[in-house]
Write a protein that holds these residues in place. Structure first.
Motif, PDB file in Angstrom:
ATOM      1  N   GLU A 166      43.663  54.852  71.618  1.00 17.29           N
ATOM      2  CA  GLU A 166      44.167  55.504  70.416  1.00 17.29           C
ATOM      3  C   GLU A 166      43.115  56.460  69.869  1.00 17.29           C
ATOM      4  N   ALA A 223      52.000  55.607  80.058  1.00 15.04           N
ATOM      5  CA  ALA A 223      53.017  54.576  80.302  1.00 15.04           C
ATOM      6  C   ALA A 223      54.087  55.040  81.274  1.00 15.04           C
ATOM      7  N   THR A 256      48.990  52.252  75.935  1.00 11.55           N
ATOM      8  CA  THR A 256      49.481  52.450  74.577  1.00 11.55           C
ATOM      9  C   THR A 256      48.416  52.199  73.522  1.00 11.55           C
ATOM     10  N   HIS A 257      47.594  51.174  73.723  1.00 10.92           N
ATOM     11  CA  HIS A 257      46.716  50.727  72.638  1.00 10.92           C
ATOM     12  C   HIS A 257      45.220  50.924  72.906  1.00 10.92           C
TER      13      HIS A 257
END
Length: 722
Positions: free
Chosen positions: A634, A591, A630-631
């Motif tokens: 994971e 990010a 971010t997602h």
């Protein structure tokens, strides 16, 4: 002239002299050998006075002219020297022999000219030969009167010489002349008259032998001998008898030969000459005049055999029919040439009716277009078309008329005009095809129809619409997703049913992807062994296309496959590639790299896009990139965390395309139902990332998601026009 040089005429003179000497020497040797052979037999000379060699000199003189006569005279002189070396009249005998040997040829030259080769080719020639033989024999007899005495009791020796020379010349000359012709390879030119002379000669010889045999049979004394007095009396009777028989038989032969020539030989010869020269005269005369009878056979004799007259008549009828056929063939050839010219013009008109220059459309709609139409005949029923529907939608289509040749070409022109007009005025492609089908059903007594596949590209968004009227399914070429068939519900061909409903399909293509349309002339092309090209070979060819044009790839593949086989159907291929200029960058899924991604996007779009939509594009890119970083990964190791960013600025349509590709967990943001915020009470209800997705939807013009293999692909567009 320079010393030592030859006169210009000396070489030909030397050649003629050499030829004279060779001919004279050959005739001298032949004459001397034959003469000595007969002189060696006393019965042929001293007793009977039969001298066959006496006819050989005039014969060789007739065949070879003065060289032959001179050679025979020399041969006779040599023989006289051998047998009578002390005879004072040897020079006189030489001169008389030379005159005798050349006399018949001199007579022939007077009648027929010196250039005419001596041949017994007609009754006229045979009569001239017989008269000349008698005159020549009489001449030599008169010349020898002062030099020879009478040694025979029953018949004057001079009469014996006269008859002997005439008979010898008559029986020796004709076969010798034919033999020389055979040696000279003139056998194929032997005339009917010459063959008849041989028959007459053979008949006269048989008759003479029979007469002599019968006479001697009645004069045999003491069982097996003949007295000298009886022999003299027999010879006195035989010579006049043989001369009479010969003259009668040859006279009869001349009469019969004249009749045969008049009724058969001359007409046949005229027919042969006419047939031999017919082709040359046809070239100069022409079939029209030949049909009018200008080249008809006209026999000079009025009394010919009925069969010959029938042959001439039928030959003339054949020529008239041949001339008529030639005229009809020429007319047909001119008609075929006219039709070929008109078909060539029609082919040019048909080719010019198809769009060939796509440069303006390519620049306006950010597309790459390539197309080919190769008819199986001069003109064909296949066609393609490329035209704009509005300022941001481009329409392409490929179609195939049910027939071939001129009818299909005419219906193709009508179908092309109808479909273009109907598609432009309709709200959907299916509606446009329905209207076009209704129009084509009207006034279609030939019951022709056309299959068609039509595609419309929205150059701003990459969205495509398509409709199928009973046509082959196109293929979508994609380096990202792989090649695949573009599925579309088939409908009836246009012109089969009025008001038929055609379904409009919708899809989306990415920058660089291509749609390839084609007709059944590709898949149904046959090899020399009769095997079809088929969908599988088409798919294999396009999978191996690489950077080459799909149209060229397909054409080469079909041409190579069908080598040696005749093209049975028209071949048409069209490719449409959406090509806004694209830049690609790969970033780690971090990010903290949002600013780098935004700068990458700014560096590959126009100033107008930055000025009018730069802030909104930054928000869109930042939200989407942060969401993926971010997602999407994971629990995944950092080495596998990556995001591919594709940026394309379609300046002609004022649209920026942004595509994000990652290999994270599957997630389709377009399926999330996110409502617009109406108050703070809803803020806590949003799922993680929901606020960003809501913002992206508000700021972008379109958003499309695909899961291809292990990759998420999200395509967002933003219009920055005023």
């Amino acid at each position: 002239m320079l010393p030592g040089t030859l006169h210009p005429t000396s070489a030909p003179m030397r050649l003629r002299a050499s030829h004279f000497l060779r001919t004279a020497m050959g005739c001298c040797i032949v004459y001397l050998v034959i003469l000595e052979a007969f002189l060696a037999v006393p019965a042929f000379n001293g007793v009977t006075q039969i001298r066959p060699a006496s006819g050989l000199g005039p014969t060789l003189g007739l065949m070879f002219g003065l060289p032959g006569a001179f050679g025979c005279a020399v041969g006779n002189l040599i023989s006289d020297i051998l047998h009578f070396p002390n005879d004072p009249w040897l020079p006189a005998y030489f001169v008389i022999q030379l005159i005798y040997a050349y006399g018949l040829r001199a007579w022939w030259n007077i009648l027929f000219g010196s250039d005419a080769a001596p041949r017994l080719a007609s009754a006229k020639h045979l009569v001239a030969f017989l008269i000349g033989a008698m005159l020549d024999a009489l001449l030599v007899t008169l010349l020898l009167l002062p030099l020879e005495g009478d040694t025979m009791q029953a018949l004057n020796i001079h009469m014996v010489h006269l008859f002997n020379n005439f008979l010898a010349l008559t029986y020796i000359a004709p076969p010798t002349m034919l033999l020389v012709q055979r040696v000279r390879r003139d056998r194929g030119e032997r005339s009917l008259s010459e063959r008849f002379v041989l028959v007459a000669l053979f008949a006269a010889a048989i008759a003479s032998i029979l007469c002599v045999a019968i006479m001697f049979a009645f004069r045999i004394q003491d069982g097996n001998t003949v007295a000298n007095s009886a022999l003299d009396e027999s010879l006195a009777f035989i010579y006049p008898l043989l001369t009479t028989v010969t003259i009668c038989l040859f006279g009869l032969a001349c009469a019969m030969l004249a009749i045969i020539e008049h009724a058969l030989a001359q007409p046949l010869n005229e027919l042969a000459i006419d047939a031999r020269t017919l082709a040359m005269r046809m070239d100069s005369t022409g079939p029209e005049r030949m049909r009018d009878g200008e080249l008809d056979i006209r026999l000079t004799s009025s009394h010919v055999l009925d069969e010959i007259a029938l042959v001439a008549h039928e030959s003339n009828e054949m020529r008239h029919a041949l001339a008529t056929s030639m005229i009809e063939a020429q007319t047909s050839a001119r008609e075929r040439e006219r039709i070929s010219t008109e078909l060539g013009l029609a082919s040019t008109i048909q080719t010019n009716a198809l769009p060939l220059d796509f440069s303006d459309l390519e620049s306006t709609y950010s597309a790459k277009i390539d197309a080919i139409m190769r008819p199986a005949r001069t003109v064909g029923g296949d066609f393609y078309d490329v035209f704009p529907l509005d300022d941001h939608r481009l329409c392409v289509l490929v179609a195939d008329v049910s027939d071939k040749g001129v009818p299909a070409a005419l219906f193709m022109m009508r179908a092309m005009a109808e479909t273009r007009e109907c598609l432009r005025s309709a709200s959907t492609l299916g509606e446009g095809l329905s209207h076009a089908s209704s129009h084509l059903c009207a006034n279609n007594d030939a019951m022709l129809f056309v299959t068609m596949f039509v595609v419309a590209l929205n150059a701003r968004t990459g969205n495509i619409e398509f409709a199928n009227a009973g046509h082959n399914l196109p293929m979508l070429l994609s380096a990202t997703h792989g090649n695949r068939w573009l599925k579309a519900k088939p409908g009836l061909p246009l012109g089969v049913m009025e008001d038929f409903y055609y379904e409009t399909g919708r899809s989306k293509i990415l920058p660089g992807e291509q749609v390839v349309l084609y007709t059944d002339g590709v898949t149904e092309a046959r090899s020399a062994a009769g095997e079809l090209f088929g969908d599988r070979r088409l798919e294999d060819a396009l999978n191996a296309a690489g950077s080459d044009s799909p149209v060229a790839i397909v054409e080469r593949a079909v041409t190579s496959f069908s080598e040696g086989a005749e093209q049975a159907d028209d071949l048409t291929v069209l490719s449409l590639c959406w090509l806004p200029e694209t830049a690609c960058g790969t970033f780690a899924a971090d990010a903290n790299l949002c600013m780098d991604v935004c700068e990458f996007v700014h560096s590959h779009i126009s100033d107008a896009a930055v000025e009018n939509a730069g802030f909104n594009l930054d928000l869109i890119v930042e939200e989407l990139f942060v969401n993926v970083a971010t997602h999407a990964y994971e629990g995944a190791p950092s080495s596998k965390r990556g995001v591919d960013i594709f940026v394309a600025d379609d300046v002609s349509n004022n649209v920026v395309h942004i595509l994000l590709q990652d290999s994270g967990v599957a997630y389709d943001p377009t399926l999330r139902k996110i409502s617009a915020l109406t108050g703070a009470e809803r803020l806590e209800d949003l799922e993680v990332g929901g606020m960003g997705l809501l913002l992206v939807r508000k700021l972008s013009d379109s958003m499309r998601y695909e899961r291809f293999g292990d990759h998420n692909i999200l395509h967002v567009t933003k219009h920055y026009g005023l």
